[in-house]
Structures are given as C-alpha cells and as structure tokens.
Design a protein around this motif. Sequence first.
Motif, mmCIF file in Angstrom:
data_model
loop_
_atom_site.group_PDB
_atom_site.id
_atom_site.type_symbol
_atom_site.label_atom_id
_atom_site.label_comp_id
_atom_site.label_asym_id
_atom_site.label_seq_id
_atom_site.Cartn_x
_atom_site.Cartn_y
_atom_site.Cartn_z
ATOM 1 N N ALA A 95 -3.001 -100.859 24.654
ATOM 2 C CA ALA A 95 -4.226 -100.899 24.772
ATOM 3 C C ALA A 95 -4.906 -100.229 23.085
ATOM 4 O O ALA A 95 -4.154 -98.768 23.356
ATOM 5 N N TRP A 96 -4.785 -100.543 22.311
ATOM 6 C CA TRP A 96 -5.884 -100.481 20.969
ATOM 7 C C TRP A 96 -7.708 -100.667 21.513
ATOM 8 O O TRP A 96 -7.986 -101.631 21.858
ATOM 9 N N CYS A 97 -8.384 -99.296 21.615
ATOM 10 C CA CYS A 97 -9.100 -99.960 21.770
ATOM 11 C C CYS A 97 -10.832 -98.578 20.708
ATOM 12 O O CYS A 97 -9.837 -97.608 20.249
ATOM 13 N N SER A 98 -11.462 -99.764 20.108
ATOM 14 C CA SER A 98 -12.285 -99.246 19.303
ATOM 15 C C SER A 98 -13.450 -97.934 20.280
ATOM 16 O O SER A 98 -13.230 -98.624 21.710
ATOM 17 N N ALA A 99 -14.368 -97.673 19.560
ATOM 18 C CA ALA A 99 -15.242 -96.590 20.206
ATOM 19 C C ALA A 99 -16.566 -97.832 20.614
ATOM 20 O O ALA A 99 -17.569 -97.147 20.207
ATOM 21 N N PHE A 100 -16.638 -99.026 20.236
ATOM 22 C CA PHE A 100 -17.370 -99.604 20.327
ATOM 23 C C PHE A 100 -17.769 -100.436 21.704
ATOM 24 O O PHE A 100 -18.457 -100.892 22.088
ATOM 25 N N ALA A 101 -16.610 -100.583 21.883
ATOM 26 C CA ALA A 101 -16.560 -100.651 24.031
ATOM 27 C C ALA A 101 -17.216 -99.480 24.534
ATOM 28 O O ALA A 101 -17.346 -98.622 24.236
ATOM 29 N N THR A 102 -18.168 -100.067 26.063
ATOM 30 C CA THR A 102 -18.560 -98.975 26.694
ATOM 31 C C THR A 102 -18.063 -98.447 27.661
ATOM 32 O O THR A 102 -16.361 -99.242 28.190
ATOM 33 N N ASN A 103 -18.281 -97.123 28.050
ATOM 34 C CA ASN A 103 -18.005 -96.768 29.470
ATOM 35 C C ASN A 103 -16.952 -97.480 30.299
ATOM 36 O O ASN A 103 -15.569 -97.038 30.465
ATOM 37 N N GLU A 104 -17.960 -98.231 31.050
ATOM 38 C CA GLU A 104 -17.463 -99.566 32.018
ATOM 39 C C GLU A 104 -16.259 -100.553 31.016
ATOM 40 O O GLU A 104 -15.061 -100.109 31.867
ATOM 41 N N GLU A 105 -15.468 -100.705 29.719
ATOM 42 C CA GLU A 105 -14.714 -101.711 29.418
ATOM 43 C C GLU A 105 -13.550 -100.552 29.206
ATOM 44 O O GLU A 105 -12.611 -100.703 29.569
ATOM 45 N N MET A 106 -13.464 -99.329 28.858
ATOM 46 C CA MET A 106 -12.496 -98.344 28.540
ATOM 47 C C MET A 106 -12.280 -97.892 29.822
ATOM 48 O O MET A 106 -10.975 -98.192 29.852
ATOM 49 N N PHE A 107 -12.664 -97.990 31.120
ATOM 50 C CA PHE A 107 -12.086 -97.662 32.117
ATOM 51 C C PHE A 107 -11.396 -98.977 32.558
ATOM 52 O O PHE A 107 -10.002 -98.709 33.091
ATOM 53 N N LEU A 108 -11.764 -99.661 32.918
ATOM 54 C CA LEU A 108 -11.010 -100.922 33.092
ATOM 55 C C LEU A 108 -9.506 -101.442 31.984
ATOM 56 O O LEU A 108 -8.981 -101.501 32.451
ATOM 57 N N LEU A 109 -10.124 -101.250 30.662
ATOM 58 C CA LEU A 109 -9.005 -101.317 30.105
ATOM 59 C C LEU A 109 -8.157 -100.922 30.781
ATOM 60 O O LEU A 109 -7.153 -101.236 29.904
ATOM 61 N N LYS A 110 -8.049 -99.300 30.205
ATOM 62 C CA LYS A 110 -7.300 -98.213 31.356
ATOM 63 C C LYS A 110 -6.598 -98.698 32.204
ATOM 64 O O LYS A 110 -5.253 -98.474 32.229
#
Length: 512
Positions: A315-330
């Motif tokens: 995945a690619w993720c921008s720093a506009f995701a929330t902490n929760e979204e980053m955790f689930l994306l990982k």
Amino acid sequence: MPKIIIDGREVEFRDGQTVLQACEAAGTAIPHFCYHPKLSIAGNCRMCLVEIEKAPTLQISCYTPAREGMVIHTQNEKVKKARKGVLEFLLINHPLDCPICDQAGECPLQQNTMNWGPDRSRFEEEKERFGKRVEMGPHVMFDAERCIKCTRCVRFCDEVTHTGELGLVERSDRAVIDVFPGKKLDNAYSLCTVDICPVGALTSREFRFENRVWFMGQAKSVCAECSRGCSMTVWTNMQGEVQRMTPSRNDNVNGTWMCDAGRLSYMEWKPEARLRRAALRNGRLSEKPLDEALKAAASALRSARERHGAFAAAAWCSAFATNEEMFLLKKLAGRVELLSSPQGASDDILVRKDKSPNRRGAQAILGSENLSADIRSGKIKALVAFKPSRAAELPLGPAELAKLDVLVVLDWQAGPLSEMATHLLPCAAPIEDEGSFTNEFGWVQRIAPARPAPGEAMPGWKILSNLIGAGEDSAAKVFESLAQSIKAFEDMTHRKLGASGLRLASAEEPPR
Ligand code: SF4
Ligand code: SF4
Ligand code: FES
C-alpha cells in the motif's frame, strides 16, 4: 499549597495566580471582558470587581494577585451592585444591535447583562455615533459602536502576532479602536481578533450574516492543513455545510489560536471534486454500489496474494490518513509506503512547514518502506493507495503503475490516481471522519465527524475494516488495538485522549 476563602469556602491556589484565576480554578466564575488567559492584563473593563476583606474598595480580580489567607466575596450585594453599574455604563453607548448582531448567542455582554445587568436603561441622551461596517482587513469587519474598548484586539496584535496594526485613539466617549494610518488588519491570524472580541464589534467577513449560532451543529476536530494540528470546532448549518471553523482551547497544541488559512480552508473544499460513488474497471471505470465494489476489491487483493505470494500486495498511504486508518492499512497490506506531504511556509506562532496532519503518526505506525523497486520489477501485483490525492507527489508515474494488476484507490476527492484505479472507493474527508491524528510534536488528538460523508462515501477505517474482514464497529476499538500493538501509543484510548489529547511516549516538547 496556599489557601484563600472564596464566598465562605476555603480553597487552594497556585502561587502566581490572580484572584480571578484562583476563583475560576475553584469553580467560581467571575464575569469579565478585558481579561484573556493568553494576553497581558489590561484591567480596564472593571467587570471583574470582587470584594476582598481589609481592602478599602472593591478590587479588580483579574489584576490582583491571590495571597495566602485572603477572604474574597464574589456574590454579595456590594459586588452585585458594582457589576450592575459597570454594565449600565458599558451599555450607555452600546447600540443594542442584538437582533442583527453575529455575536448574539455567544456574546459575553449579552450573557453578563442577563446575569448581572440592569433590566432597563436610564439613559435618555443621544448615543455616540461611530463607524459601522468598517473594513478593518480582508477578513475582519469592524462596528465601532459595539466596541467596549477592552483592547483585547490591540493586545493580540501587539503580543501574539507582533504586527501592531491596531491602537486605541482619542479619549473618553470619543475613544475608538483604529488601524494605524496606511495599515490593514491583515496578519496571518487576523480572525483570532474576532474570536476574542467579547462583543460583536469585530466580525468575520466570511461568516457575518450567514447563520445564527444556535441553529448550528458543532463538532470537535483537528485542523488538517498543517502538522501543528490545531484543536478546533467545526460549525455546520442544517444542510451539513461547514460555515466556520474556530479554535478550541488546547494548551498543549494551539493555545487559543488558529491561523486564518487553516480556519478558512473549508472554503476551498469543492463539492464537485468529492468522490461519492464507488467504481470498478471493466475496460473502463464505471460506477457500482459500494458493497459490490468492496467485495470485488477484497477478492482482487486476496487472489493477488494467493497467486503470487504474501508480498504481492502492498500500500501507499498519505499523511492525511488517521492513526486508526494507518493501523488497519498496515494490517491489510503488510508493507506500506508513506507518501510525501505538501510543504509550505512556517512561522514562529503555529504554522508548520509540513502541510499534512499525521506524518508523526505515520512514522510511529507504518515505519519506512520503499515499494518502488518491487512495483517496477512486477513483484507487487496489487497496490492499495490510501488518500493519495493530497500527497505532494507520487513515487511512480502512470507507465510504471500500469504494470499492476490491481490498483485500489480510497480517497475523498479525485486525484491523479483515481482515473487509473481498478477499484475506486469513496471515503470520508477529515471533517467527516472519526479517529485521531498525531501532530508534529507527538500530541495525539481525536477528530469527530461534523457531518456525514456525501453519497456512498464511508469513513476510511470502516472501509479498511471491511476489506480485512475485521468487523471493527468503532474507531475507538481500532484505536484500542493500535495502542495494544504499538508501544508509542501504549495505554491510550479515545476516552483518555479526551479534549486535549495525550503525547506519544517518545515525543519531545513543542516550541512555545
Ligand atoms: S473591537 Fe472588540 S476586542 Fe477590540 S477593543 Fe473593541 S470590544 Fe475589545
Ligand atoms: S497552524 Fe496549521 S493546524 Fe493550525 S490552523 Fe493553521 S494550518 Fe491549521
Ligand atoms: S476583566 Fe478585570 S478589569 Fe476587565
């Protein structure tokens, strides 16, 4: 700790506190106008008078230091009479514009008059006439007749922005606030003067006459326009449109201020740029119901892994995701590359160079990955791009991304990747989302939705939870799992974050 007696009740206070601060800390509100916790003390409105035993006259509590053993009366007849007198005096030249004044409903002069003031006027003379609708600056309109000369606005420009545009000129009932010749009130924080004006003398040119505040919805959130992450309140009308954003007090992050660019950023949110419907590519991209698109995306990611191994999806993720979204994306993708954030100007007050709200959270949750070589080589077959539209730039261009079998794009607005997506999933923008951001100095703060996301768009954490099959039913639960897995967030919960947030275990002090 030293003690004082307030209205017969013995309470402790901290050395250095004024009587007003000690009373407020003890839960006894003192009406005031010119005092502001983040400005120097002017002591000019006299609204905060209290009786202190052994003092010859009533004293202004905002200026008087609390001393061990003081006996203070805030509610006796002498004090009430003084408050009534001060208000009668302030109202002599006040135009009583309440029915058409933007401050109505959140006006300390209205409130104090209701609580302490006279119920009629004895003034029969002509009121003084001053300028109305004076364009003080690009964002601030001035009504000089409503001004009570508290000088909060003057002190703000002298002490916070150090731009000194304003002054109090003339004397007595001819005194008026004015800009210095050739100047405009156009500093980067000019709308803070509107927040702190205790009457409707300074109003926002963007918000004036837009709505009555008692008809508006409010949500506590965080500004996503730079990595300071100012605490703010988002105000919406009955149709869910954002009509203003104002700072919420958070001494850990922004004090009581917010920059004009951040608070007016909602004006640039274009409804036509929002993604409202999911879409799937079958030759060309065509709209589909969200649940169908979610199932298709989950199955495409699964089959890429089944056919090419666990590392085939990332995945690619921008720093506009929330902490929760980053955790689930990982959890969903395993390897996540953090996209670059837009950069811009900074200052010594609040504004930071990094124009994204959650780079610090990303560093703690995602670590550092670079996927470019594996995408180029074809090792990665399926890529999830999470909120890529606000990234400064993408690591790879269309030709290299064309090698992917699957490109799932989750975003709230159209961007360079939405036209290339095989699966396009519309998600909520930060003001519609629930979760948390971690600012540049490690303060983790909650965001709450001010309105529902448009169309079929859903909060990103819900979409990701669905793609994983995790079935998490709240952002708070996702955050609990995050806190159990990532040491920097240890022991944090949404409830513990409260209104002012908590600092990451490893974070340093922010500059004051
Ligand atoms: S304009 Fe408002 S903040 Fe400024 S002195 Fe008048 S009342 Fe106070
Ligand atoms: S300083 Fe940054 S976070 Fe604060 S209001 Fe301005 S842009 Fe938003
Ligand atoms: S608040 Fe104390 S004099 Fe104004």
